[in-house]
Design a protein around this motif. Structure first.
Motif, short mmCIF file in Angstrom:
data_model
loop_
_atom_site.label_atom_id
_atom_site.label_comp_id
_atom_site.label_asym_id
_atom_site.label_seq_id
_atom_site.Cartn_x
_atom_site.Cartn_y
_atom_site.Cartn_z
N ILE A 1 36.33 51.70 27.41
CA ILE A 1 35.22 52.08 28.28
C ILE A 1 34.99 51.02 29.35
O ILE A 1 34.80 51.33 30.52
N VAL A 2 35.03 49.75 28.96
CA VAL A 2 34.86 48.66 29.93
C VAL A 2 35.97 48.73 30.97
O VAL A 2 35.72 48.63 32.18
N ALA A 3 37.21 48.94 30.52
CA ALA A 3 38.34 49.00 31.44
C ALA A 3 38.22 50.19 32.40
O ALA A 3 38.53 50.07 33.58
N ALA A 4 37.75 51.32 31.91
CA ALA A 4 37.61 52.51 32.75
C ALA A 4 36.48 52.36 33.76
O ALA A 4 36.55 52.89 34.87
N ALA A 5 35.43 51.64 33.39
CA ALA A 5 34.24 51.56 34.24
C ALA A 5 34.25 50.43 35.26
O ALA A 5 33.71 50.58 36.35
N LEU A 6 34.85 49.31 34.93
CA LEU A 6 34.78 48.13 35.80
C LEU A 6 35.68 48.31 37.02
O LEU A 6 36.87 48.56 36.89
N ILE A 7 35.08 48.19 38.21
CA ILE A 7 35.86 48.37 39.44
C ILE A 7 35.75 47.19 40.40
O ILE A 7 36.47 47.15 41.40
N GLY A 8 34.87 46.23 40.12
CA GLY A 8 34.75 45.10 41.03
C GLY A 8 33.98 43.94 40.44
O GLY A 8 33.13 44.12 39.56
N VAL A 9 34.28 42.75 40.94
CA VAL A 9 33.57 41.53 40.56
C VAL A 9 33.13 40.86 41.85
O VAL A 9 33.92 40.74 42.79
N GLY A 10 31.86 40.44 41.88
CA GLY A 10 31.33 39.85 43.11
C GLY A 10 30.71 38.49 42.89
O GLY A 10 30.27 38.15 41.79
N ASP A 11 30.66 37.74 43.96
CA ASP A 11 30.04 36.43 43.98
C ASP A 11 28.62 36.60 44.52
O ASP A 11 28.45 36.98 45.68
N THR B 1 27.93 34.45 47.89
CA THR B 1 28.57 34.82 49.16
C THR B 1 28.51 36.31 49.44
O THR B 1 28.70 36.73 50.58
N GLY B 2 28.28 37.11 48.40
CA GLY B 2 28.25 38.55 48.56
C GLY B 2 29.64 39.17 48.67
O GLY B 2 29.77 40.35 48.96
N GLU B 3 30.68 38.38 48.44
CA GLU B 3 32.05 38.89 48.51
C GLU B 3 32.43 39.58 47.21
O GLU B 3 32.03 39.16 46.13
N TRP B 4 33.20 40.66 47.36
CA TRP B 4 33.64 41.45 46.21
C TRP B 4 35.15 41.48 46.14
O TRP B 4 35.83 41.51 47.16
N GLU B 5 35.65 41.50 44.92
CA GLU B 5 37.07 41.71 44.67
C GLU B 5 37.21 42.99 43.86
O GLU B 5 36.52 43.17 42.87
N LYS B 6 38.11 43.87 44.32
CA LYS B 6 38.39 45.08 43.55
C LYS B 6 39.12 44.68 42.28
O LYS B 6 39.95 43.78 42.29
N VAL B 7 38.80 45.39 41.20
CA VAL B 7 39.41 45.08 39.91
C VAL B 7 39.98 46.34 39.29
O VAL B 7 39.36 47.40 39.31
N SER B 8 41.17 46.21 38.77
CA SER B 8 41.75 47.23 37.92
C SER B 8 41.83 46.58 36.55
O SER B 8 42.61 45.66 36.34
N CYS B 9 40.99 47.02 35.65
CA CYS B 9 40.92 46.40 34.33
C CYS B 9 41.96 47.05 33.43
O CYS B 9 42.04 48.28 33.35
N ILE C 1 28.54 45.09 30.24
CA ILE C 1 29.25 46.09 31.04
C ILE C 1 29.36 47.39 30.26
O ILE C 1 29.12 48.47 30.79
N PHE C 2 29.70 47.28 28.97
CA PHE C 2 29.82 48.47 28.12
C PHE C 2 28.49 49.22 28.06
O PHE C 2 28.44 50.44 28.26
N GLN C 3 27.40 48.51 27.79
CA GLN C 3 26.09 49.15 27.67
C GLN C 3 25.70 49.83 28.98
O GLN C 3 25.21 50.97 28.99
N GLU C 4 25.91 49.17 30.10
CA GLU C 4 25.56 49.75 31.40
C GLU C 4 26.45 50.94 31.74
O GLU C 4 25.99 51.92 32.32
N ALA C 5 27.73 50.85 31.38
CA ALA C 5 28.64 51.97 31.62
C ALA C 5 28.21 53.19 30.82
O ALA C 5 28.25 54.32 31.33
N MET C 6 27.79 53.00 29.58
CA MET C 6 27.34 54.12 28.75
C MET C 6 26.03 54.69 29.28
O MET C 6 25.85 55.90 29.31
#
Length: 171
Positions: free
Chosen positions: A80-90, A93-101, A128-133
């Motif tokens: 579920i975490v892998a399916a839901a997570l799509i980005g990590v941000g700072d 700086t407000g910068e985001w990196e796309k993530v494929s978990c 992440i799991f709790q928020e994804a659910m």
């Protein structure tokens, strides 16, 4: 065109702050939930009605579970975490990196945006799991976010004339 579709898509994404970073989570669809199985929903049994299972209840359930059951539940949570997570941000700086978990550590490639789910710290992974659910079983929260978009766009139902006013103006 596309603005409404973008609003719909944005209503299916949330950002949370966990640890020193921001985490962008997408709503996983019914097929994603079905793929990881019913046991994942059982882990969040009280989440849908706003009640949280007590820590003691969780410990009691875990103590009575067989090792195979615990391993399966951990794999389902990771999926579920892998399916839901799509980005990590700072947050600074407000910068985001796309993530494929990814679930397989062999497929991890941080330079190309592939992050092994096991490398995420446990407490952050749990959030992440709790928020994804919650997002997957949001009980109408996405519709409320869409309504807020419509109101910001100046197209709230209150600002539209009712049918009587339209008929009167047409005469």
């Amino acid at each position: 065109m596309g603005q409404l579709l973008q609003a719909i898509e944005n209503s299916a994404i949330i950002e949370i702050e966990a640890g020193p970073m921001l985490w962008r989570i997408k709503k996983i669809c019914s097929a994603d939930l079905a793929a990881v199985g019913h046991a994942a929903l059982a882990m969040t049994q009280a989440m849908g009605d706003g009640k949280e299972a007590s820590e003691q209840d969780a410990l009691t359930q875990m103590a009575s579970a067989r090792p195979e059951q615990l391993e399966t539940m951990a794999r389902l949570k990771d999926a579920i975490v892998a399916a839901a997570l799509i980005g990590v941000g700072d947050p600074e700086t407000g910068e985001w990196e796309k993530v494929s978990c990814v679930l397989d550590p062999e497929k991890s490639d941080a330079k190309n945006g592939a992050l092994w789910v096991g490398s995420i710290p446990s407490d952050i992974s749990n959030e992440i799991f709790q928020e994804a659910m919650k997002l997957a079983t949001d009980g109408g929260a996405a519709v409320e976010r869409l309504q807020a978009f419509r109101e910001r766009a100046g197209d709230s139902p209150d600002s539209r004339p009712d049918s009587k006013a339209v008929r009167k103006a047409a005469k």
